[in-house]
Enzyme design. Structure first.
Site, PDB file in Angstrom:
ATOM      1  N   LYS A  34       0.834  -1.203   0.000  1.00  0.00           N
ATOM      2  CA  LYS A  34       0.000   0.000   0.000  1.00  0.00           C
ATOM      3  C   LYS A  34       0.868   1.253   0.000  1.00  0.00           C
ATOM      4  O   LYS A  34       0.681   2.163  -0.815  1.00  0.00           O
ATOM      5  CB  LYS A  34      -0.924  -0.016   1.235  1.00  0.00           C
ATOM      6  CG  LYS A  34      -1.938   1.107   1.216  1.00  0.00           C
ATOM      7  CD  LYS A  34      -2.902   1.042   2.375  1.00  0.00           C
ATOM      8  CE  LYS A  34      -3.969   0.014   2.114  1.00  0.00           C
ATOM      9  NZ  LYS A  34      -4.925  -0.162   3.185  1.00  0.00           N
ATOM     10  N   ARG A 104      -3.426   3.025   8.534  1.00  0.00           N
ATOM     11  CA  ARG A 104      -3.757   1.736   7.909  1.00  0.00           C
ATOM     12  C   ARG A 104      -2.534   0.845   7.794  1.00  0.00           C
ATOM     13  O   ARG A 104      -1.427   1.328   7.587  1.00  0.00           O
ATOM     14  CB  ARG A 104      -4.249   1.950   6.470  1.00  0.00           C
ATOM     15  CG  ARG A 104      -5.551   2.640   6.338  1.00  0.00           C
ATOM     16  CD  ARG A 104      -5.735   2.976   4.862  1.00  0.00           C
ATOM     17  NE  ARG A 104      -6.761   3.976   4.684  1.00  0.00           N
ATOM     18  CZ  ARG A 104      -8.010   3.687   4.345  1.00  0.00           C
ATOM     19  NH1 ARG A 104      -8.366   2.455   4.131  1.00  0.00           N
ATOM     20  NH2 ARG A 104      -8.889   4.640   4.204  1.00  0.00           N
ATOM     21  N   GLY A 113      -7.989  -7.000   4.534  1.00  0.00           N
ATOM     22  CA  GLY A 113      -8.836  -6.932   5.721  1.00  0.00           C
ATOM     23  C   GLY A 113      -8.321  -7.679   6.933  1.00  0.00           C
ATOM     24  O   GLY A 113      -9.009  -7.744   7.948  1.00  0.00           O
ATOM     25  N   MET A 115      -5.606  -7.082   8.827  1.00  0.00           N
ATOM     26  CA  MET A 115      -4.987  -6.294   9.907  1.00  0.00           C
ATOM     27  C   MET A 115      -5.813  -5.039  10.168  1.00  0.00           C
ATOM     28  O   MET A 115      -6.846  -4.829   9.558  1.00  0.00           O
ATOM     29  CB  MET A 115      -3.545  -5.980   9.545  1.00  0.00           C
ATOM     30  CG  MET A 115      -2.686  -7.231   9.518  1.00  0.00           C
ATOM     31  SD  MET A 115      -0.994  -6.917   9.098  1.00  0.00           S
ATOM     32  CE  MET A 115      -1.086  -6.458   7.392  1.00  0.00           C
ATOM     33  N   ARG A 348      -3.265  -1.729  -6.165  1.00  0.00           N
ATOM     34  CA  ARG A 348      -2.422  -2.905  -5.996  1.00  0.00           C
ATOM     35  C   ARG A 348      -2.765  -3.886  -7.121  1.00  0.00           C
ATOM     36  O   ARG A 348      -3.807  -3.740  -7.765  1.00  0.00           O
ATOM     37  CB  ARG A 348      -2.657  -3.556  -4.630  1.00  0.00           C
ATOM     38  CG  ARG A 348      -4.069  -4.042  -4.428  1.00  0.00           C
ATOM     39  CD  ARG A 348      -4.290  -4.603  -3.050  1.00  0.00           C
ATOM     40  NE  ARG A 348      -5.709  -4.826  -2.827  1.00  0.00           N
ATOM     41  CZ  ARG A 348      -6.258  -5.023  -1.638  1.00  0.00           C
ATOM     42  NH1 ARG A 348      -5.523  -4.999  -0.554  1.00  0.00           N
ATOM     43  NH2 ARG A 348      -7.543  -5.236  -1.515  1.00  0.00           N
ATOM     44  N   HIS A 464     -14.497  -8.332   1.241  1.00  0.00           N
ATOM     45  CA  HIS A 464     -13.370  -9.214   1.574  1.00  0.00           C
ATOM     46  C   HIS A 464     -13.667 -10.662   1.231  1.00  0.00           C
ATOM     47  O   HIS A 464     -12.815 -11.388   0.733  1.00  0.00           O
ATOM     48  CB  HIS A 464     -13.052  -9.126   3.068  1.00  0.00           C
ATOM     49  CG  HIS A 464     -12.373  -7.857   3.415  1.00  0.00           C
ATOM     50  ND1 HIS A 464     -12.616  -7.173   4.573  1.00  0.00           N
ATOM     51  CD2 HIS A 464     -11.462  -7.142   2.738  1.00  0.00           C
ATOM     52  CE1 HIS A 464     -11.878  -6.094   4.580  1.00  0.00           C
ATOM     53  NE2 HIS A 464     -11.172  -6.043   3.489  1.00  0.00           N
ATOM     54  N   SER A 774      13.709 -43.214 -13.339  1.00  0.00           N
ATOM     55  CA  SER A 774      12.564 -42.375 -12.969  1.00  0.00           C
ATOM     56  C   SER A 774      12.614 -42.200 -11.457  1.00  0.00           C
ATOM     57  O   SER A 774      12.588 -43.186 -10.711  1.00  0.00           O
ATOM     58  CB  SER A 774      11.264 -43.056 -13.394  1.00  0.00           C
ATOM     59  OG  SER A 774      10.183 -42.257 -12.979  1.00  0.00           O
ATOM     60  N   CYS A 841       8.490 -39.288 -11.203  1.00  0.00           N
ATOM     61  CA  CYS A 841       7.079 -39.684 -11.208  1.00  0.00           C
ATOM     62  C   CYS A 841       6.464 -39.665  -9.812  1.00  0.00           C
ATOM     63  O   CYS A 841       5.342 -40.116  -9.626  1.00  0.00           O
ATOM     64  CB  CYS A 841       6.898 -41.042 -11.867  1.00  0.00           C
ATOM     65  SG  CYS A 841       7.732 -42.357 -10.972  1.00  0.00           S
ATOM     66  N   TYR A 861      11.896 -35.501 -18.342  1.00  0.00           N
ATOM     67  CA  TYR A 861      10.430 -35.450 -18.261  1.00  0.00           C
ATOM     68  C   TYR A 861       9.951 -35.451 -16.815  1.00  0.00           C
ATOM     69  O   TYR A 861      10.685 -35.821 -15.895  1.00  0.00           O
ATOM     70  CB  TYR A 861       9.784 -36.626 -19.020  1.00  0.00           C
ATOM     71  CG  TYR A 861       9.965 -37.969 -18.369  1.00  0.00           C
ATOM     72  CD1 TYR A 861       9.007 -38.486 -17.479  1.00  0.00           C
ATOM     73  CD2 TYR A 861      11.080 -38.762 -18.638  1.00  0.00           C
ATOM     74  CE1 TYR A 861       9.174 -39.729 -16.880  1.00  0.00           C
ATOM     75  CE2 TYR A 861      11.250 -40.001 -18.057  1.00  0.00           C
ATOM     76  CZ  TYR A 861      10.288 -40.483 -17.173  1.00  0.00           C
ATOM     77  OH  TYR A 861      10.444 -41.705 -16.577  1.00  0.00           O
TER      78      TYR A 861
END
Ligand code: PEP
Ligand code: MG
Length: 890
Positions: A34, A104, A113, A115, A348, A464, A774, A841, A861
């Site tokens: 902010k 704030r 919302g 804090m 934001r 919120h 693998s 995997c 992969y």
């Protein structure tokens, strides 16, 4: 260090205003999002009320000092307040022209919302008179003062909100009015005195008449709110770690509640649900900002502003354009209109659904705001999950009860619950629930997370509840005003129809419909933007994406999601079907090879058919089939009833079954008779499985289905195990070929899983007998950390809470420890065979953070569950880009 440098290193406050703006958007870590963006907006000429930001380092220092404000802080606050007074030409606490400020919170990562905030600071018995004169509106001044006493008492001093509410109700009754806004000046004066008494009674002090005392306490409250339970829960649920604390923003007040030419609102520069390039938001006339985000009053859509104040609407559209051109990202803004003048209070990066995230980046590439690389990196791969979720089937019947605002898309059905705690308990008990609230407060965060969906009767789509739900991709319908919710009696009433807690309701987050009963859901359809983004990802990534699947159906789904083969087909899953479990049990309980072979013969046709089905689904793509892996006792019946049934079927005595089950019992089955050890002791199992694979392959080839099997031997720890089993596999392949008179080429690679640390450490010799590796990261994690996969529930929560571990290593790879073994194994393996194909995997194959690591050690992969294939495709592209960036910087 010079004195000057020391001062700047200890600088705790950054000012923003005309003439001096010390922060900028890149200072989020220090100023919070902010604060950094207020500074940035000021710099680019947007109308931002002046103010200053206390750094997040100050919050960390405050906590470290055991909740003590650093001693130089107040001095610095005062000197910045003087600058603010000069700029606004008002004086803090003044009797004629008082300056009021808001205080704030604002951390580096937004926590909507969670804090604390205090507004209207600086009002006292004296300055309220000044405010009345300055604005020419005594009622407004008194109203602002009573709001301050209430908010300050509640947020800063912990006086419960309902105590103020009760007094308010009494006074409204006395003055015979029902709405807050109907109370006149004398009523408000009485209310202020009554509020002061409540304040004194519950705090033991008078409401502070020194504005600096108010400011000091409010700053402290905001700093403290960093560690209140709901903020901690939010960080935990959203995996927000490593932040210093919150910034504190002190800003001169502007008022949206100064009459019918004032207002306040919240908006997104694009639709955060769908991503459409349309200004999206809500506003309230004659209200303060908190009224919109707290969801207390249901606001109007921002488009309606065109009628109310077309000039301001135009200005807002210009702001949208400026912000998007500047940030090159969708923004979430807060604004206030004071007597016809627009002010920006926040911008934001806007939270959005997965679908919106995809559409926005693809559109922004088209608009030439960002390039493809930025687009790929900007969509959190896990958010694609939301696009893969089902929606309600359009053909299904819907008994629509009412309609609210479509606040976060998706489809959810469940029993209504009325408290967050209930949502958690019922979900833990296996119920699907919808959390139904008049409005959600940040205290409900755990229940919102647990519930399948969220339904509120007030609040808009920027409240919120909606913002948080969208961030999670959780279905939410807000502001369904026709619902009468009785949380005490646990009922909802709509147009005289009462819904009890035992009736399922459904909510449609895309239309806002609230529906009675369960509604059939359908698989997702992919948008053209999704396909575009995926095509960019496929072009960029280096790793191949395979899937873990063991049925033709799962294979087909995975293929639709873009899987390029099967990386793990767990054959044990094929033995659980009703017709198969009996011969399987017979095989396990056999006491000699002869009997075992008879039972295996019965299993062979099942296996062969399964493989044919999978080869058909995966026509032309490789399929890695793993030979039997789990401890055999997993297949045996434990209950007497099933044991008796088995005895009858096998025509043996019940006691015999009990004795064999007991014999097979292992103290530590995960480290017991499983994996390749099974086929070392019972080679006929391997022979049956390989026979089924080869016969299925030949049958498919004869039907022109291009079957490409690969055989994988699990849980190898010693190279000689693999050497022996490879030889047996090769012999079996040859035997079947001859039996089937197959003359063509059958190139079936034989590889191994690397899931025992010893195999990783001796990968150079293991590789002599393997065509591929693998990594089975589930077992490799289990055996490297020594944590039983099945028993982590007892200690893992403590390890996470106490920060011994940052995350559960079964969910995200422990790159330092387990990762090291993978790196060593790849290197050693490829020293023996330069082109050795290496993949993974384990479950980590679907985890974006782990995927970055797999790219860095150059795996060929990754294989993950079908529904995570698109996530893995995007994450693999991101991994390629991030690894390129790292190489560039090194
Ligand atoms: C593994 O251990 O990572 C693996 C894929 O095998 P399983 O989970 O079947 O043991
Ligand atoms: Mg394993």
């Amino acid at each position: 260090m010079s004195n000057k440098n020391r001062v700047s290193a200890n600088k705790r406050i950054y000012y923003f205003g005309t003439g001096l703006t010390e922060g900028n958007r890149d200072m989020r870590d220090l100023l919070g999002g902010k604060g950094a963006n207020l500074a940035e907006m000021t710099s680019i000429g947007l109308p931002v009320p002046a103010g200053f930001t206390i750094t997040t380092t100050t919050c960390a220092d405050y906590i470290e000092a055991g909740s003590k404000l650093p001693k130089d802080l107040i001095v610095e606050i005062k000197s910045n307040m003087r600058r603010l007074e000069k700029e606004t030409q008002k004086i803090f606490g003044d009797t004629t022209s008082p300056l009021l400020v808001s205080v704030r919170s604002g951390a580096a990562v937004s926590m909507p919302g969670m804090m604390d905030t205090v507004l209207n600071l600086g009002l006292t018995d004296k300055s309220v008179v000044g405010l009345a004169e300055q604005t020419g509106n005594k009622r407004f001044a008194l109203d602002a003062y009573r709001r301050l006493i209430n908010m300050f008492g509640d947020v800063v001093m912990g006086v419960e909100h309902h105590l103020f509410e009760t007094v308010f109700d009494q006074i409204k009754k006395r003055h015979k009015v029902s709405e807050d806004t109907d109370l006149d000046e004398s009523g408000l004066s009485q209310l202020i005195e009554a509020y002061k008494s409540v304040y004194k009674k519950h705090t033991g002090e008078n409401f502070p008449q020194d504005p600096y005392k108010q400011l000091e306490k409010a700053v402290e409250a905001v700093l403290k709110s960093w560690n209140i339970p709901r903020a901690i829960t939010y960080r935990r649920l959203n995996d927000i770690r490593g932040l210093l604390g919150t910034g504190v923003n002190i800003q001169s007040m502007v008022f949206g509640n100064m009459g019918e030419d004032s207002g306040t609102g919240v908006a997104f520069t694009r639709d955060p649900s769908t991503g459409k390039n349309e200004f999206y938001g809500e506003f309230l006339i004659n209200a303060q900002g908190e009224d919109v985000v707290a969801g207390i009053r249901t606001p109007q859509a921002v488009g309606k502003m065109k009628k109310w104040r077309p000039d301001i609407y135009e200005q807002l559209l210009k702001v949208k354009k400026t912000l998007e051109s500047h940030y090159k990202e969708m923004q979430d803004i807060e604004f206030t209109i004071e007597r016809g003048k627009l002010y920006m209070l926040q911008t934001r990066t806007g939270k959005r659904t997965g679908a919106a995230a995809v559409k926005i980046v693809v559109d922004m590439v088209k608009e030439k705001r960002i390039n493809q690389k930025t687009a790929l990196l900007r969509v959190p791969a896990n958010d694609l999950n939301q696009l893969l979720l089902p929606s309600f089937s359009p053909k299904a019947k819907r008994h629509v009860l009412t309609k609210g605002l479509p606040a976060s898309p998706g489809a959810a059905s469940g029993y209504p619950v009325f408290t967050a705690d209930d949502a958690v308990t019922r979900t833990e008990n296996g119920d699907s629930v919808i959390l139904v609230r008049k409005e959600t407060s940040p205290e409900d965060i755990h229940g919102m997370h647990a519930a399948a969906g969220i339904l509120t009767s007030t609040g808009g789509s920027t409240s919120h509840a909606a913002v948080v739900a969208r961030g999670w991709g959780k279905c939410c319908v807000a502001g369904a005003g026709e619902l009468v919710i009785d949380a005490k009696r646990k009922t909802i009433t709509v147009h005289d129809r009462k819904i009890t807690p035992h009736e399922i309701i459904s909510i449609d987050g895309s239309t806002g419909e609230v529906i009675l009963g369960d509604v059939a859901k359908q698989a997702p359809t992919f948008t053209k933007e999704f396909k575009t983004l995926m095509s960019w990802a496929d072009k960029t990534r280096k790793m191949v994406i395979r899937t873990n699947a063991d049925t033709p159906e799962d294979s087909a789904i995975a293929r639709k999601f873009g899987a390029e083969g099967i990386g793990l087909c767990r054959t044990e899953h094929m033995f659980f079907g009703e017709k198969r479990i009996m011969p399987m049990r017979e095989m396990i309980l056999s006491e000699n090879s002869q009997d075992r072979k008879i039972a295996l013969k019965k299993l062979l046709p099942f296996q062969r058919k399964d493989f044919e089905g999978i080869f058909h689904s995966m026509n032309g793509l490789p399929v890695t089939i793993r030979l039997l892996d789990p401890p055999l006792h997993e297949f045996l019946p434990t209950e007497e009833k099933s044991q008796r049934k088995l005895a009858r079927a096998m025509k043996v005595k019940f006691d015999h079954i009990v004795r064999r089950v007991n014999q097979l019992h292992e103290v530590n089955p995960m480290l017991g008779h499983r994996g390749c050890r099974l086929t070392v002791t019972f080679p006929e199992i391997l022979e049956m499985q390989v026979t089924a694979i080869v016969e299925a392959t030949i049958n498919c080839k004869r039907k022109r289905i291009h079957a490409l099997p690969e055989i994988m031997i699990p849980l190898v720890g010693i190279d000689t195990e693999l050497a022996m089993l490879r030889e047996l596999t090769e012999k079996t392949i040859e035997r079947v070929k001859q039996k089937k008179k197959f003359k063509g080429k059958l190139d079936i690679p034989i590889g191994t899983m690397i899931e025992i640390p010893r195999a990783a450490l001796t990968a150079d010799v293991v590789a002599q007998h393997a065509d591929f590796f693998s990594f089975g990261t589930n077992d490799l994690t289990q055996m490297t950390l020594g944590y039983s996969r099945d028993d982590i529930g007892t200690f893992m929560p403590d390890y996470l809470d106490k920060n011994i571990l940052e995350f559960n290593p079964f969910e995200s790879l422990d790159t330092t420890g387990v990762g090291q073994l993978i790196e060593v194994a790849v290197e050693k393996g490829r020293n023996t065979k330069t082109k050795l194909k290496c993949g993974i995997c384990g479950e980590h194959g679907g985890d974006p953070a782990s995927i970055i690591f797999f790219q860095s050690v150059q795996l060929d992969y990754i294989s993950c569950s079908p529904f995570r294939v698109p996530i893995a495709r995007l994450a693999a592209a991101q991994a390629t880009l991030l690894n390129q960036q790292l190489t560039l910087f090194n």
